[in-house]
Design a protein around this motif. Structure first.
Motif, PDB file in Angstrom:
ATOM      1  N   GLY A 143       5.587  13.248   1.691  1.00  0.00           N
ATOM      2  CA  GLY A 143       4.765  13.206   0.500  1.00  0.00           C
ATOM      3  C   GLY A 143       3.659  12.165   0.493  1.00  0.00           C
ATOM      4  O   GLY A 143       3.222  11.722  -0.577  1.00  0.00           O
ATOM      5  N   LEU A 144       3.179  11.813   1.668  1.00  0.00           N
ATOM      6  CA  LEU A 144       2.065  10.877   1.777  1.00  0.00           C
ATOM      7  C   LEU A 144       0.826  11.596   2.278  1.00  0.00           C
ATOM      8  O   LEU A 144       0.935  12.590   3.012  1.00  0.00           O
ATOM      9  CB  LEU A 144       2.420   9.706   2.711  1.00  0.00           C
ATOM     10  CG  LEU A 144       3.498   8.740   2.217  1.00  0.00           C
ATOM     11  CD1 LEU A 144       3.664   7.596   3.201  1.00  0.00           C
ATOM     12  CD2 LEU A 144       3.179   8.208   0.833  1.00  0.00           C
ATOM     13  N   PRO A 145      -0.362  11.111   1.941  1.00  0.00           N
ATOM     14  CA  PRO A 145      -1.593  11.799   2.365  1.00  0.00           C
ATOM     15  C   PRO A 145      -1.811  11.700   3.861  1.00  0.00           C
ATOM     16  O   PRO A 145      -1.413  10.715   4.497  1.00  0.00           O
ATOM     17  CB  PRO A 145      -2.687  11.054   1.596  1.00  0.00           C
ATOM     18  CG  PRO A 145      -2.116   9.697   1.335  1.00  0.00           C
ATOM     19  CD  PRO A 145      -0.649   9.937   1.101  1.00  0.00           C
ATOM     20  N   LEU A 146      -2.458  12.737   4.420  1.00  0.00           N
ATOM     21  CA  LEU A 146      -2.819  12.702   5.816  1.00  0.00           C
ATOM     22  C   LEU A 146      -3.844  11.596   6.026  1.00  0.00           C
ATOM     23  O   LEU A 146      -4.637  11.273   5.142  1.00  0.00           O
ATOM     24  CB  LEU A 146      -3.408  14.030   6.269  1.00  0.00           C
ATOM     25  CG  LEU A 146      -2.516  15.267   6.135  1.00  0.00           C
ATOM     26  CD1 LEU A 146      -3.213  16.480   6.797  1.00  0.00           C
ATOM     27  CD2 LEU A 146      -1.140  15.058   6.730  1.00  0.00           C
ATOM     28  N   ARG A 147      -3.820  11.017   7.226  1.00  0.00           N
ATOM     29  CA  ARG A 147      -4.828  10.009   7.558  1.00  0.00           C
ATOM     30  C   ARG A 147      -6.176  10.707   7.748  1.00  0.00           C
ATOM     31  O   ARG A 147      -6.228  11.879   8.124  1.00  0.00           O
ATOM     32  CB  ARG A 147      -4.467   9.254   8.828  1.00  0.00           C
ATOM     33  CG  ARG A 147      -3.000   8.839   8.985  1.00  0.00           C
ATOM     34  CD  ARG A 147      -2.534   7.794   7.996  1.00  0.00           C
ATOM     35  NE  ARG A 147      -1.843   8.362   6.848  1.00  0.00           N
ATOM     36  CZ  ARG A 147      -1.074   7.657   6.024  1.00  0.00           C
ATOM     37  NH1 ARG A 147      -0.918   6.354   6.227  1.00  0.00           N
ATOM     38  NH2 ARG A 147      -0.495   8.237   4.998  1.00  0.00           N
ATOM     39  N   VAL A 205       2.760  15.122  13.564  1.00  0.00           N
ATOM     40  CA  VAL A 205       2.590  13.918  12.739  1.00  0.00           C
ATOM     41  C   VAL A 205       2.152  14.312  11.332  1.00  0.00           C
ATOM     42  O   VAL A 205       2.702  13.833  10.331  1.00  0.00           O
ATOM     43  CB  VAL A 205       1.573  12.953  13.379  1.00  0.00           C
ATOM     44  CG1 VAL A 205       1.238  11.811  12.413  1.00  0.00           C
ATOM     45  CG2 VAL A 205       2.121  12.369  14.681  1.00  0.00           C
ATOM     46  N   ASP A 206       1.152  15.205  11.236  1.00  0.00           N
ATOM     47  CA  ASP A 206       0.693  15.679   9.928  1.00  0.00           C
ATOM     48  C   ASP A 206       1.836  16.349   9.165  1.00  0.00           C
ATOM     49  O   ASP A 206       1.977  16.172   7.945  1.00  0.00           O
ATOM     50  CB  ASP A 206      -0.450  16.684  10.102  1.00  0.00           C
ATOM     51  CG  ASP A 206      -1.767  16.025  10.492  1.00  0.00           C
ATOM     52  OD1 ASP A 206      -1.803  14.786  10.646  1.00  0.00           O
ATOM     53  OD2 ASP A 206      -2.763  16.760  10.662  1.00  0.00           O
ATOM     54  N   MET A 207       2.641  17.113   9.878  1.00  0.00           N
ATOM     55  CA  MET A 207       3.780  17.801   9.275  1.00  0.00           C
ATOM     56  C   MET A 207       4.740  16.792   8.645  1.00  0.00           C
ATOM     57  O   MET A 207       5.281  17.007   7.550  1.00  0.00           O
ATOM     58  CB  MET A 207       4.495  18.619  10.370  1.00  0.00           C
ATOM     59  CG  MET A 207       5.432  19.694   9.876  1.00  0.00           C
ATOM     60  SD  MET A 207       6.222  20.548  11.287  1.00  0.00           S
ATOM     61  CE  MET A 207       4.799  21.350  12.024  1.00  0.00           C
ATOM     62  N   ALA A 208       4.946  15.682   9.336  1.00  0.00           N
ATOM     63  CA  ALA A 208       5.836  14.636   8.837  1.00  0.00           C
ATOM     64  C   ALA A 208       5.275  13.974   7.588  1.00  0.00           C
ATOM     65  O   ALA A 208       6.002  13.699   6.627  1.00  0.00           O
ATOM     66  CB  ALA A 208       6.085  13.597   9.931  1.00  0.00           C
ATOM     67  N   ASP A 210       0.859  -1.188   0.000  1.00  0.00           N
ATOM     68  CA  ASP A 210       0.000   0.000   0.000  1.00  0.00           C
ATOM     69  C   ASP A 210       0.894   1.237   0.000  1.00  0.00           C
ATOM     70  O   ASP A 210       1.505   1.573   1.015  1.00  0.00           O
ATOM     71  CB  ASP A 210      -0.921   0.014   1.229  1.00  0.00           C
ATOM     72  CG  ASP A 210      -1.953   1.138   1.167  1.00  0.00           C
ATOM     73  OD1 ASP A 210      -1.769   2.088   0.382  1.00  0.00           O
ATOM     74  OD2 ASP A 210      -2.943   1.081   1.912  1.00  0.00           O
ATOM     75  N   ALA A 211       0.951   1.909  -1.124  1.00  0.00           N
ATOM     76  CA  ALA A 211       1.856   3.047  -1.287  1.00  0.00           C
ATOM     77  C   ALA A 211       1.466   4.253  -0.441  1.00  0.00           C
ATOM     78  O   ALA A 211       2.232   5.220  -0.348  1.00  0.00           O
ATOM     79  CB  ALA A 211       1.916   3.458  -2.764  1.00  0.00           C
ATOM     80  N   LYS A 212       0.286   4.222   0.198  1.00  0.00           N
ATOM     81  CA  LYS A 212      -0.104   5.322   1.088  1.00  0.00           C
ATOM     82  C   LYS A 212       0.347   5.083   2.528  1.00  0.00           C
ATOM     83  O   LYS A 212       0.199   5.956   3.379  1.00  0.00           O
ATOM     84  CB  LYS A 212      -1.627   5.504   1.047  1.00  0.00           C
ATOM     85  CG  LYS A 212      -2.146   6.025  -0.289  1.00  0.00           C
ATOM     86  CD  LYS A 212      -3.639   6.267  -0.255  1.00  0.00           C
ATOM     87  CE  LYS A 212      -4.416   4.964  -0.255  1.00  0.00           C
ATOM     88  NZ  LYS A 212      -5.886   5.189  -0.404  1.00  0.00           N
TER      89      LYS A 212
END
Length: 378
Positions: free
Chosen positions: A373-377, A365-368, A240-242
């Motif tokens: 370059g991954l979407p926020l949960r 966490v969102d900043m990371a 899962d690339a996300k």
């Protein structure tokens, strides 16, 4: 070194006191806080069931509810929980349940914590509190509006060793001005491919389940929140690339151009990286005068060592820290005691992990996630 044979024995062969009906003067004691659990999660025994047995006058694990009623009944039988409920809603609605522990998958924390708050039930909420910072802000604003206690379960925060490290690095005259933090929590083959913590739909990922710990250590020991982040290295989960299988992120701070915070986390850490970082969680804090290595900040009750080295002389001091009379208490036990006392209006002298900290941790966490370059949960 903090691991003695007597403490090891008492950790393995736990001694649980019997509940009292009266105190030393013969006066009746207050009934324990009746705690309900949402979900028959594997962490529940470590987090609340066994700790409650250490303090039967304060907490009773009263009920469990699971999506599978049969599983809930088996869980209750296995762990001597007196009551089960046929649904999460039924447990929350039970007037006998005074507070709720939520160890559900990450993506369900927000929904069910909101429902508990609506019913005026205090919540001990597993980390990460929500799927993203926007949810965290809404959740804790609602808790404040309804005047309901919600505590994110960063259990490491409640152990006395954590405060000792904080005291050491906060003494600028002795320790010097902190310039760098580095924290790691990495594993490789521990998580199976069907683990819910690797599912994007349930807000999974390494930064969510493991990285939130070193991020919280960083913010606590540096005493400030990061303002920017950049990716040093990351690998996505092949299925899962996300999902972040591993991530190293560097944070910067407004207080100083020199100050850096580096966080390493991985549920599927490459073996070469794991060999370099190690599997034991670790904090390294470097100042202008000294450096400190805190081994095992996640579970210092099992083992820990606080090593402080003077950069000028090379002299090293090793320390450990336990609460007198509670040397074998887990981080979870200290957390449960503080939560129960806060619900009942008591005071152990232990500060809770604040709602503001929970919001700021989710922001980091969102900043990371944005940095790698991954979407926020969601």
């Amino acid at each position: 070194m903090s691991l003695s044979f007597s403490r090891l024995y008492n950790l393995i062969v736990a001694k649980y006191p019997q509940p009292r009906t009266t105190d030393g003067d013969g006066a009746p004691v207050d009934p324990p806080l009746k705690l309900g659990i949402l979900g028959a999660a594997g962490i529940a025994p470590r987090a609340v069931i066994y700790p409650a047995k250490l303090m039967p006058d304060k907490v009773q694990v009263y009920s469990i509810a699971a999506r599978d009623v049969t599983r809930a009944k088996k869980f209750a039988k296995d762990y001597d929980i007196p009551t089960t409920h046929d649904s999460y809603e039924e447990l929350i609605d039970d007037p006998e349940v005074a507070a709720v522990y939520i160890p559900l998958p990450n993506g369900l924390h927000y929904e069910w914590a909101l429902k508990c708050i609506e019913k005026k039930k205090p919540v001990l909420l597993e980390k990460p509190a929500t799927s993203n910072a926007e949810q965290a802000e809404k959740l804790f604003a609602f808790a404040k509006e309804k005047d309901v206690l919600v505590v994110e379960a960063f259990h490491w925060f409640f152990h006395p060793a954590a405060k000792l490290v904080k005291d050491i690095v906060s003494d600028k005259k002795d320790f010097g001005e902190v310039e760098k933090f580095e924290g790691s929590f990495c594993l490789s083959h521990f998580f199976k491919d069907d683990d819910i913590r690797l599912r994007f739909s349930l807000a999974g990922g390494s930064l969510m389940d493991m990285g939130c710990y070193p991020i919280s250590w960083m913010r606590y020991y540096l005493g400030e929140n990061p303002t920017a982040a950049r990716s040093l290295e990351h690998e996505v989960y092949p299925k899962d690339a996300k999902i972040d299988g591993f991530a190293s992120v560097e944070y910067t701070f407004d207080s100083s151009d020199k100050k850096k915070g580096v966080v390493h986390c991985g549920m599927k850490t490459p073996l070469s990286t794991l060999w370099r970082l190690g599997i034991i969680p670790k904090v390294i804090i470097t100042s202008s005068k000294k450096d400190l290595v805190y081994s095992m900040p996640l579970r210092p009750d099992l083992y820990h060592n606080i090593s402080v080295r003077d950069l000028a002389t090379g002299k090293v001091e090793n320390r450990s820290c336990f609460a007198e009379g509670k040397e074998t208490w887990s981080t979870y036990a200290f957390q449960l005691e503080a939560f129960a006392d806060a619900v009942k209006g008591g005071n152990t002298g232990t500060q809770l992990f604040s709602n503001e900290d929970s919001i700021d941790n989710m922001k980091a966490v969102d900043m990371a996630y944005k940095a790698i370059g991954l979407p926020l949960r969601s």
